[in-house]
Write a protein that holds these residues in place. Structure first.
Motif, PDB file in Angstrom:
ATOM      1  N   ARG A  41     -10.422 -20.459  -4.783  1.00  7.01           N
ATOM      2  CA  ARG A  41     -10.703 -19.353  -3.853  1.00  7.01           C
ATOM      3  C   ARG A  41      -9.623 -19.218  -2.778  1.00  7.01           C
ATOM      4  O   ARG A  41      -9.417 -18.140  -2.242  1.00  7.01           O
ATOM      5  CB  ARG A  41     -12.084 -19.520  -3.217  1.00  7.01           C
ATOM      6  N   ASP A  42      -8.896 -20.292  -2.490  1.00  8.09           N
ATOM      7  CA  ASP A  42      -7.801 -20.229  -1.516  1.00  8.09           C
ATOM      8  C   ASP A  42      -6.579 -19.507  -2.079  1.00  8.09           C
ATOM      9  O   ASP A  42      -5.647 -19.205  -1.341  1.00  8.09           O
ATOM     10  CB  ASP A  42      -7.390 -21.642  -1.082  1.00  8.09           C
ATOM     11  N   PHE A  43      -6.567 -19.226  -3.388  1.00 11.93           N
ATOM     12  CA  PHE A  43      -5.433 -18.591  -4.050  1.00 11.93           C
ATOM     13  C   PHE A  43      -5.732 -17.155  -4.474  1.00 11.93           C
ATOM     14  O   PHE A  43      -4.913 -16.526  -5.119  1.00 11.93           O
ATOM     15  CB  PHE A  43      -5.023 -19.415  -5.281  1.00 11.93           C
ATOM     16  N   LEU A  44      -6.896 -16.649  -4.118  1.00  8.54           N
ATOM     17  CA  LEU A  44      -7.275 -15.310  -4.559  1.00  8.54           C
ATOM     18  C   LEU A  44      -6.412 -14.242  -3.905  1.00  8.54           C
ATOM     19  O   LEU A  44      -6.133 -14.307  -2.703  1.00  8.54           O
ATOM     20  CB  LEU A  44      -8.747 -15.024  -4.229  1.00  8.54           C
ATOM     21  N   CYS A  45      -6.030 -13.241  -4.696  1.00  8.91           N
ATOM     22  CA  CYS A  45      -5.322 -12.086  -4.152  1.00  8.91           C
ATOM     23  C   CYS A  45      -6.322 -11.251  -3.339  1.00  8.91           C
ATOM     24  O   CYS A  45      -7.527 -11.502  -3.374  1.00  8.91           O
ATOM     25  CB  CYS A  45      -4.701 -11.255  -5.273  1.00  8.91           C
ATOM     26  N   GLU A  46      -5.833 -10.260  -2.636  1.00  9.62           N
ATOM     27  CA  GLU A  46      -6.705  -9.462  -1.777  1.00  9.62           C
ATOM     28  C   GLU A  46      -7.826  -8.787  -2.565  1.00  9.62           C
ATOM     29  O   GLU A  46      -8.983  -8.803  -2.153  1.00  9.62           O
ATOM     30  CB  GLU A  46      -5.881  -8.417  -1.020  1.00  9.62           C
ATOM     31  N   GLU A  47      -7.497  -8.197  -3.715  1.00 11.55           N
ATOM     32  CA  GLU A  47      -8.520  -7.509  -4.511  1.00 11.55           C
ATOM     33  C   GLU A  47      -9.619  -8.468  -4.970  1.00 11.55           C
ATOM     34  O   GLU A  47     -10.812  -8.169  -4.862  1.00 11.55           O
ATOM     35  CB  GLU A  47      -7.887  -6.843  -5.730  1.00 11.55           C
ATOM     36  N   CYS A  48      -9.238  -9.623  -5.469  1.00 15.71           N
ATOM     37  CA  CYS A  48     -10.221 -10.600  -5.937  1.00 15.71           C
ATOM     38  C   CYS A  48     -11.042 -11.165  -4.782  1.00 15.71           C
ATOM     39  O   CYS A  48     -12.248 -11.377  -4.913  1.00 15.71           O
ATOM     40  CB  CYS A  48      -9.525 -11.724  -6.712  1.00 15.71           C
ATOM     41  N   ARG A  49     -10.408 -11.390  -3.651  1.00 14.27           N
ATOM     42  CA  ARG A  49     -11.114 -11.896  -2.471  1.00 14.27           C
ATOM     43  C   ARG A  49     -12.151 -10.869  -1.993  1.00 14.27           C
ATOM     44  O   ARG A  49     -13.297 -11.210  -1.697  1.00 14.27           O
ATOM     45  CB  ARG A  49     -10.114 -12.235  -1.368  1.00 14.27           C
ATOM     46  N   GLU A  50     -11.751  -9.594  -1.935  1.00 13.77           N
ATOM     47  CA  GLU A  50     -12.680  -8.538  -1.508  1.00 13.77           C
ATOM     48  C   GLU A  50     -13.849  -8.409  -2.487  1.00 13.77           C
ATOM     49  O   GLU A  50     -14.991  -8.220  -2.075  1.00 13.77           O
ATOM     50  CB  GLU A  50     -11.941  -7.211  -1.374  1.00 13.77           C
ATOM     51  N   HIS A  51     -13.574  -8.509  -3.777  1.00 10.61           N
ATOM     52  CA  HIS A  51     -14.627  -8.438  -4.795  1.00 10.61           C
ATOM     53  C   HIS A  51     -15.637  -9.563  -4.583  1.00 10.61           C
ATOM     54  O   HIS A  51     -16.860  -9.334  -4.601  1.00 10.61           O
ATOM     55  CB  HIS A  51     -13.991  -8.523  -6.187  1.00 10.61           C
ATOM     56  N   PHE A  52     -15.136 -10.770  -4.368  1.00 13.44           N
ATOM     57  CA  PHE A  52     -16.007 -11.928  -4.205  1.00 13.44           C
ATOM     58  C   PHE A  52     -16.824 -11.826  -2.915  1.00 13.44           C
ATOM     59  O   PHE A  52     -18.017 -12.158  -2.902  1.00 13.44           O
ATOM     60  CB  PHE A  52     -15.183 -13.218  -4.246  1.00 13.44           C
ATOM     61  N   GLN A  53     -16.209 -11.366  -1.839  1.00 16.76           N
ATOM     62  CA  GLN A  53     -16.940 -11.192  -0.583  1.00 16.76           C
ATOM     63  C   GLN A  53     -18.037 -10.147  -0.737  1.00 16.76           C
ATOM     64  O   GLN A  53     -19.167 -10.339  -0.264  1.00 16.76           O
ATOM     65  CB  GLN A  53     -15.983 -10.823   0.550  1.00 16.76           C
ATOM     66  N   ALA A  54     -17.728  -9.033  -1.411  1.00 20.72           N
ATOM     67  CA  ALA A  54     -18.731  -7.979  -1.612  1.00 20.72           C
ATOM     68  C   ALA A  54     -19.885  -8.488  -2.476  1.00 20.72           C
ATOM     69  O   ALA A  54     -21.054  -8.169  -2.211  1.00 20.72           O
ATOM     70  CB  ALA A  54     -18.080  -6.757  -2.251  1.00 20.72           C
ATOM     71  N   PRO A  62      -5.623 -13.028 -13.614  1.00 21.82           N
ATOM     72  CA  PRO A  62      -4.543 -13.865 -14.170  1.00 21.82           C
ATOM     73  C   PRO A  62      -3.454 -14.215 -13.151  1.00 21.82           C
ATOM     74  O   PRO A  62      -2.930 -15.335 -13.160  1.00 21.82           O
ATOM     75  CB  PRO A  62      -3.985 -13.008 -15.313  1.00 21.82           C
ATOM     76  N   THR A  63      -3.128 -13.309 -12.249  1.00 21.37           N
ATOM     77  CA  THR A  63      -2.109 -13.600 -11.239  1.00 21.37           C
ATOM     78  C   THR A  63      -2.564 -14.717 -10.310  1.00 21.37           C
ATOM     79  O   THR A  63      -1.814 -15.661 -10.046  1.00 21.37           O
ATOM     80  CB  THR A  63      -1.773 -12.328 -10.431  1.00 21.37           C
ATOM     81  N   CYS A  64      -3.808 -14.633  -9.828  1.00 18.24           N
ATOM     82  CA  CYS A  64      -4.357 -15.683  -8.954  1.00 18.24           C
ATOM     83  C   CYS A  64      -4.365 -17.020  -9.680  1.00 18.24           C
ATOM     84  O   CYS A  64      -3.964 -18.045  -9.132  1.00 18.24           O
ATOM     85  CB  CYS A  64      -5.802 -15.365  -8.556  1.00 18.24           C
ATOM     86  N   ARG A  65      -4.852 -16.993 -10.918  1.00 18.80           N
ATOM     87  CA  ARG A  65      -4.985 -18.240 -11.690  1.00 18.80           C
ATOM     88  C   ARG A  65      -3.644 -18.868 -12.002  1.00 18.80           C
ATOM     89  O   ARG A  65      -3.523 -20.106 -11.981  1.00 18.80           O
ATOM     90  CB  ARG A  65      -5.762 -17.995 -12.975  1.00 18.80           C
ATOM     91  N   ASN A  66      -2.625 -18.076 -12.296  1.00 16.39           N
ATOM     92  CA  ASN A  66      -1.308 -18.660 -12.583  1.00 16.39           C
ATOM     93  C   ASN A  66      -0.784 -19.453 -11.392  1.00 16.39           C
ATOM     94  O   ASN A  66      -0.294 -20.576 -11.553  1.00 16.39           O
ATOM     95  CB  ASN A  66      -0.314 -17.576 -12.993  1.00 16.39           C
TER      96      ASN A  66
END
Length: 187
Positions: free
Chosen positions: A107-120, A52-56
């Motif tokens: 994807r340019d707005f992803l927080c660190e946790e979401c970015r790491e999840h997506f990369q993994a 929700p934070t990334c999406r907002n």
């Protein structure tokens, strides 16, 4: 809406794991089922819609982008613009698709946790030998969806090309009154 379909479904749901490897396992199961029924011409379309934070943050930027083009959007997308702007991205209207080609990418707005999840997730899919296409237009219109979203599409079906859709919905159980429970599935 010019869509003729009768939706028969079966699905898979996994509750209790937020591990991106579980996302990959669910996608792998969907691909295995599609292969088992003999479909050959399909592709996995993958995206992350973050938390929700990334999406907002993203939605505010997307709204600004879309407001500049509002008069050129179809009637449905004009209504979606303020209440659910990400749904404009997956509109089937060719005019709207053209208008959002250069839209900001979530994807340019992803927080660190979401970015790491997506990369993994992507790394695990590659290790499993599952080809995928990153597709910024794969979104979900419901707030309980988080992070991973995917569709499996057949290139032989035209505009209604999605034969399987899924994603992570970590907010659903809580929204229904239960304890926070990570989950992912497809239909």
């Amino acid at each position: 809406a010019g869509r003729y379909r009768e939706f028969h479904q079966f699905g898979t749901e996994v509750f209790g794991s937020s591990d991106p490897k579980m996302d990959a396992e669910v996608i792998s199961l969907a691909v295995s089922l599609i292969r088992a029924v003999g479909l050959k011409h399909y592709s996995v379309h993958l995206n992350s819609i973050g938390c929700p934070t990334c999406r907002n943050r993203y939605n505010e930027t997307l709204k600004e982008f879309l407001r500049e083009r509002k008069e050129m959007l179809c009637h449905t997308c004009q209504e979606r613009l303020e209440r659910n702007p990400m749904r404009v991205l997956d509109c089937k209207s060719p005019e709207c698709q053209k208008l959002v080609e250069d839209a900001p990418v979530l994807r340019d707005f992803l927080c660190e946790e979401c970015r790491e999840h997506f990369q993994a997730l992507q790394e695990t899919l590659r290790e499993m030998g599952i080809d995928f296409v990153l597709n910024d237009k794969v979104v979900r219109g419901l707030d309980y969806y988080t992070k991973t979203v995917f569709e499996i599409k057949s290139e032989h079906l035209g505009a209604q090309s999605t034969i399987c859709g899924g994603g992570r919905y970590d907010g659903l159980v809580e929204q229904l009154g239960g304890k926070p429970t990570p989950a992912i599935g497809f239909a």
